[in-house]
Structure formats: C-alpha cells, structure tokens
Design a protein around this motif. Structure first.
Motif, PDB file in Angstrom:
ATOM      1  N   GLY A  82      42.781  42.849  37.420  1.00  0.00           N
ATOM      2  CA  GLY A  82      43.632  42.766  36.241  1.00  0.00           C
ATOM      3  C   GLY A  82      45.100  42.649  36.615  1.00  0.00           C
ATOM      4  N   PHE A  83      45.512  43.412  37.620  1.00  0.00           N
ATOM      5  CA  PHE A  83      46.896  43.361  38.090  1.00  0.00           C
ATOM      6  C   PHE A  83      47.240  41.971  38.618  1.00  0.00           C
ATOM      7  CE2 PHE A  83      49.632  43.648  41.910  1.00  0.00           C
ATOM      8  CZ  PHE A  83      50.820  44.001  41.299  1.00  0.00           C
ATOM      9  N   ILE A  84      46.351  41.406  39.430  1.00  0.00           N
ATOM     10  CA  ILE A  84      46.591  40.069  39.981  1.00  0.00           C
ATOM     11  C   ILE A  84      46.683  39.034  38.863  1.00  0.00           C
ATOM     12  CG2 ILE A  84      45.602  38.218  41.398  1.00  0.00           C
ATOM     13  CD1 ILE A  84      44.379  40.432  43.168  1.00  0.00           C
ATOM     14  N   LEU A  85      45.810  39.162  37.858  1.00  0.00           N
ATOM     15  CA  LEU A  85      45.845  38.236  36.722  1.00  0.00           C
ATOM     16  C   LEU A  85      47.171  38.339  35.977  1.00  0.00           C
ATOM     17  CD1 LEU A  85      42.217  38.594  35.276  1.00  0.00           C
ATOM     18  CD2 LEU A  85      43.199  36.591  36.422  1.00  0.00           C
ATOM     19  N   VAL A  86      47.625  39.565  35.752  1.00  0.00           N
ATOM     20  CA  VAL A  86      48.908  39.764  35.066  1.00  0.00           C
ATOM     21  C   VAL A  86      50.038  39.145  35.881  1.00  0.00           C
ATOM     22  CG1 VAL A  86      50.637  41.502  34.424  1.00  0.00           C
ATOM     23  CG2 VAL A  86      48.249  41.806  33.744  1.00  0.00           C
ATOM     24  N   TYR A  87      50.040  39.389  37.176  1.00  0.00           N
ATOM     25  CA  TYR A  87      51.111  38.889  38.049  1.00  0.00           C
ATOM     26  C   TYR A  87      51.160  37.359  38.030  1.00  0.00           C
ATOM     27  CZ  TYR A  87      54.123  38.394  42.128  1.00  0.00           C
ATOM     28  OH  TYR A  87      55.167  38.071  42.962  1.00  0.00           O
ATOM     29  N   LEU A  88      50.018  36.729  38.291  1.00  0.00           N
ATOM     30  CA  LEU A  88      49.989  35.273  38.386  1.00  0.00           C
ATOM     31  C   LEU A  88      50.199  34.595  37.035  1.00  0.00           C
ATOM     32  CD1 LEU A  88      47.097  34.712  40.958  1.00  0.00           C
ATOM     33  CD2 LEU A  88      49.569  34.591  41.362  1.00  0.00           C
ATOM     34  N   ALA A  89      49.577  35.131  35.990  1.00  0.00           N
ATOM     35  CA  ALA A  89      49.737  34.542  34.656  1.00  0.00           C
ATOM     36  C   ALA A  89      51.190  34.647  34.197  1.00  0.00           C
ATOM     37  CB  ALA A  89      48.815  35.234  33.660  1.00  0.00           C
ATOM     38  N   SER A  90      51.838  35.764  34.494  1.00  0.00           N
ATOM     39  CA  SER A  90      53.238  35.941  34.109  1.00  0.00           C
ATOM     40  C   SER A  90      54.139  34.986  34.873  1.00  0.00           C
ATOM     41  CB  SER A  90      53.673  37.389  34.363  1.00  0.00           C
ATOM     42  OG  SER A  90      52.899  38.284  33.601  1.00  0.00           O
ATOM     43  N   LEU A  91      53.852  34.808  36.152  1.00  0.00           N
ATOM     44  CA  LEU A  91      54.623  33.859  36.963  1.00  0.00           C
ATOM     45  C   LEU A  91      54.522  32.453  36.377  1.00  0.00           C
ATOM     46  CD1 LEU A  91      54.369  33.626  40.875  1.00  0.00           C
ATOM     47  CD2 LEU A  91      54.660  31.637  39.433  1.00  0.00           C
ATOM     48  N   VAL A  92      53.290  32.021  36.114  1.00  0.00           N
ATOM     49  CA  VAL A  92      53.067  30.664  35.615  1.00  0.00           C
ATOM     50  C   VAL A  92      53.634  30.487  34.209  1.00  0.00           C
ATOM     51  CG1 VAL A  92      51.284  29.014  34.898  1.00  0.00           C
ATOM     52  CG2 VAL A  92      51.058  30.234  37.077  1.00  0.00           C
ATOM     53  N   TYR A 178      52.619  40.971  28.495  1.00  0.00           N
ATOM     54  CA  TYR A 178      52.276  41.540  27.186  1.00  0.00           C
ATOM     55  C   TYR A 178      50.911  41.044  26.723  1.00  0.00           C
ATOM     56  CZ  TYR A 178      52.779  42.315  22.107  1.00  0.00           C
ATOM     57  OH  TYR A 178      52.585  42.680  20.791  1.00  0.00           O
ATOM     58  N   LEU A 179      50.715  39.725  26.728  1.00  0.00           N
ATOM     59  CA  LEU A 179      49.475  39.140  26.218  1.00  0.00           C
ATOM     60  C   LEU A 179      48.277  39.473  27.099  1.00  0.00           C
ATOM     61  CD1 LEU A 179      50.740  35.612  25.088  1.00  0.00           C
ATOM     62  CD2 LEU A 179      50.265  37.606  23.648  1.00  0.00           C
ATOM     63  N   LEU A 180      48.443  39.379  28.415  1.00  0.00           N
ATOM     64  CA  LEU A 180      47.328  39.674  29.322  1.00  0.00           C
ATOM     65  C   LEU A 180      46.905  41.132  29.217  1.00  0.00           C
ATOM     66  CD1 LEU A 180      45.687  38.070  31.524  1.00  0.00           C
ATOM     67  CD2 LEU A 180      47.563  36.862  30.430  1.00  0.00           C
ATOM     68  N   THR A 181      47.874  42.015  29.038  1.00  0.00           N
ATOM     69  CA  THR A 181      47.547  43.434  28.918  1.00  0.00           C
ATOM     70  C   THR A 181      46.749  43.701  27.646  1.00  0.00           C
ATOM     71  OG1 THR A 181      49.534  44.034  30.154  1.00  0.00           O
ATOM     72  CG2 THR A 181      48.507  45.766  28.828  1.00  0.00           C
ATOM     73  N   LEU A 182      47.153  43.087  26.549  1.00  0.00           N
ATOM     74  CA  LEU A 182      46.408  43.247  25.295  1.00  0.00           C
ATOM     75  C   LEU A 182      45.002  42.678  25.419  1.00  0.00           C
ATOM     76  CD1 LEU A 182      49.126  42.385  22.612  1.00  0.00           C
ATOM     77  CD2 LEU A 182      48.353  44.633  23.374  1.00  0.00           C
ATOM     78  N   LEU A 183      44.872  41.597  26.184  1.00  0.00           N
ATOM     79  CA  LEU A 183      43.563  40.979  26.368  1.00  0.00           C
ATOM     80  C   LEU A 183      42.655  41.842  27.249  1.00  0.00           C
ATOM     81  CD1 LEU A 183      41.784  38.426  25.928  1.00  0.00           C
ATOM     82  CD2 LEU A 183      42.782  37.513  28.037  1.00  0.00           C
TER      83      LEU A 183
END
Length: 215
Positions: A82-92, A178-183
């Motif tokens: 989840g952390f990696i997804l948040v990091y990469l999704a936020s970067l992109v 914000y969005l990834l965390t809610l998801l």
C-alpha cells in the motif's frame, strides 16, 4: 517514526543513487528530467523518472527527511504494498497534473520526489489526523490544519506561479495520497469522516477554479 523500514530505505537509496548520478552526469539529468518538450515528443518515461532526480543535495535531503518522518505511519496502516502504491501513484499523478497545466509551455522542466513525498504526507495525515506537525520545525500545528492550509497555499502558488517550485506537482501528489488512502483504507470514512471532508475542500476549490478558467 524513529525506525527506518526496509522499503523506505530502498526508496531513499534509489533517490540518492539516481540524484547523485544526475549531479555528476548532465546528459543523464537532461534525459530523465521532466521536460514538456521531450514528453510531447514521446518521452513519457520522464513522468516517472524525474521523480527520482533532484536539483541539489538540499532538495534531496528535504524530500528524504520528510519521507523518513511520515513513511512508517503509512506502512503501519496500509502495509508495504500500500505504501509503495501511494508513493508511486502520488509521484505520477503529481507530474500528470504538472503536464496538464504546462503542456503548452515547451520550456517547462522539473525534477524531484516532492509529489510522491506529499502523497505520503497526506496519506499519513488522513490515517492519523491527530498527529502534530512542527511548522518550521518549531510551531506545533495539528496535521489536518497543516494539510488544508498547505493545499490552499499551493493553489495560490499555482495561480501566481510563485518561485521555482512545482506547486502543481505538490498538489497532484497530495491528491494522489488522499485518493489512494481512501481506496486502500475505506475505514477512514467511518473513523475520520470529518477529516475526509475537510481535506477534500481545497481539491474541490481547485476544480471549481479550473472550470471557471481562473487557474
């Protein structure tokens, strides 16, 4: 906080290695930085690679310190994946928002992990809104107040084009977190619903400004 998780160490290590390569090799830096002209010609990989380059050691240090302080909160609640997804999704998402606002500016360039780091910071705020942050490392401020205030400041910075700062990447990164965390953590809606609504206000405000052609 206080312990360096392996995944955080790896991400910091990649940022350090790529950034120092860029410091020493200008052709490498130019090839992988975020450059609107290059991206329009097909270099879409820059949307990702630019997030691991930095202008100088101070820029790198600030981003990595911020990541260090808030990564563990996200890892604790969302896990490593989840952390990696948040990091990469936020970067992109941060760089995509930059592209959206600057796609006609052929001279626009940017580098830095700020979008990814802001995503981690806002994820941590959403997961632990009771956190206190040190404004200027001195003044204690509730995390959610800082979050809301910073996003409104970022909108102002985008509108006024303040300084040599990628305000739109910061904003996009924060929205990504914000969005990834809610998801990934739907329980936040039940436990921190007021914070979910409050942190959404600047996002809605930016959307309204954009629709009105004010930004």
């Amino acid at each position: 906080m206080g312990e360096l998780n392996l995944v955080t160490l790896i991400i910091i290590g990649v940022n350090v290695l790529v950034s120092f390569k860029g410091f020493k090799d200008d052709s490498f830096f130019q090839k992988y930085k975020f450059n609107i002209a290059d991206i329009n010609r097909g270099a879409k990989f820059q949307i990702l690679t630019s997030g691991f380059l930095h202008v100088n050691t101070t820029h790198l240090l600030v981003n990595m310190l911020t990541l260090y302080f808030f990564a563990n909160s996200v890892i604790f609640f969302l896990g490593t994946v989840g952390f990696i997804l948040v990091y990469l999704a936020s970067l992109v998402l941060g760089n995509l928002l930059s592209y959206y606002f600057h796609k006609k500016d052929m001279h626009y360039t940017a580098v830095g992990a700020s979008g990814a780091v802001m995503g981690v910071l806002y994820s941590a705020i959403l997961l632990r809104p009771d956190m206190m942050l040190g404004l200027f490392f001195i003044i204690p401020v509730p995390a959610y107040i800082f979050g809301i205030g910073y996003l409104f400041y970022t909108i102002y910075g985008m509108k006024r084009q303040l300084g040599n700062i990628g305000h739109d990447a910061h904003f996009g990164g924060a929205v990504g977190g914000y969005l990834l965390t809610l998801l990934l953590a739907s329980w936040v809606f039940e436990e921190h619903l007021l914070m979910v609504i409050l942190l959404a206000l600047p996002i809605v405000f930016l959307f309204i400004l954009q629709k009105m052609g004010k930004i």
